[in-house]
Enzyme design. Structure first.
Site, mmCIF file in Angstrom:
data_model
loop_
_atom_site.group_PDB
_atom_site.id
_atom_site.type_symbol
_atom_site.label_atom_id
_atom_site.label_comp_id
_atom_site.label_asym_id
_atom_site.label_seq_id
_atom_site.Cartn_x
_atom_site.Cartn_y
_atom_site.Cartn_z
ATOM 1 N N LEU A 4 0.867 -1.169 0.000
ATOM 2 C CA LEU A 4 0.000 0.000 0.000
ATOM 3 C C LEU A 4 0.901 1.215 0.000
ATOM 4 C CD1 LEU A 4 -2.700 -0.709 2.766
ATOM 5 C CD2 LEU A 4 -2.956 -0.928 0.296
ATOM 6 N N ASP A 5 0.457 2.287 -0.639
ATOM 7 C CA ASP A 5 1.194 3.538 -0.507
ATOM 8 C C ASP A 5 1.274 3.882 0.977
ATOM 9 O OD1 ASP A 5 1.333 3.706 -3.253
ATOM 10 O OD2 ASP A 5 -0.253 5.199 -3.435
ATOM 11 N N LYS A 6 2.353 4.512 1.364
ATOM 12 C CA LYS A 6 2.627 4.798 2.773
ATOM 13 C C LYS A 6 1.454 5.465 3.493
ATOM 14 C CE LYS A 6 5.069 8.323 3.744
ATOM 15 N NZ LYS A 6 5.761 9.458 4.279
ATOM 16 N N ASP A 7 0.758 6.364 2.832
ATOM 17 C CA ASP A 7 -0.299 7.132 3.489
ATOM 18 C C ASP A 7 -1.688 6.513 3.349
ATOM 19 O OD1 ASP A 7 1.555 9.057 4.310
ATOM 20 O OD2 ASP A 7 1.412 10.107 2.399
ATOM 21 N N THR A 8 -1.791 5.365 2.682
ATOM 22 C CA THR A 8 -3.075 4.680 2.511
ATOM 23 C C THR A 8 -3.362 3.834 3.739
ATOM 24 O OG1 THR A 8 -2.757 4.598 0.115
ATOM 25 C CG2 THR A 8 -4.375 3.082 1.047
#
Length: 158
Positions: A4-8
């Protein structure tokens, strides 16, 4: 098992052992897993659902950002479905059919509806409208070694 993208926020799948990892990893590679995300995007999307089919590549002048690139990009498809329209935003469910880096974020930007709080792709009101990226990995379905399907869900925190 996947990224997952870091901020997701949301579901991250981890394997218990190598055999399980290999079994499920082949499903990610073959694109037989089913994933859904929920996002809050800037603006009111017209229509109820659609398919985004735009090739993506890293933006060489703005790494690690990505962009639509019809010459060098890799195939990327995302189905979308409106959940709810609000005054200045729309809540959508996103179904990535491929798994490119920043795919959902870039595809929504290409539609003209950036995800709220996205530090890479949003600016102005769309960036300041949320204190974090409003993208959540809501559901993941895959097949277990015993041939039964299993689905994990995570409630949307926004």
């Amino acid at each position: 098992m996947h990224r997952l993208d870091k901020d997701t926020s949301g579901i991250v799948l981890m394997s218990h052992n190598r055999k399980a990892h290999a079994f499920v990893a082949t499903q990610f590679e073959a694109r037989t897993t089913q994933k859904s995300y929920v996002a809050e995007v800037w603006g009111r999307i017209e229509g109820e659902e659609g398919l985004i089919d735009l090739p993506l590549a890293i933006d060489p002048d703005n790494k690690p950002r990505h962009h639509v690139d019809f010459e060098q990009g890799k195939s990327a498809q995302t189905r979308w479905q409106v959940i709810e329209r609000r005054v200045n935003t729309t809540r959508v469910r996103l179904f990535p059919l491929t798994g490119r880096t920043h795919q959902l974020r870039v595809h929504m930007k290409a539609l003209g509806h950036v995800i709220l709080g996205d530090e890479f792709y949003a600016d102005g009101e769309a960036l300041s409208a949320a204190s974090r990226l409003l993208l959540h990995a809501e559901q993941l379905t895959f097949r277990r070694p015993d041939s039964s399907d299993v689905t994990f869900t995570s409630p949307v925190p926004f």
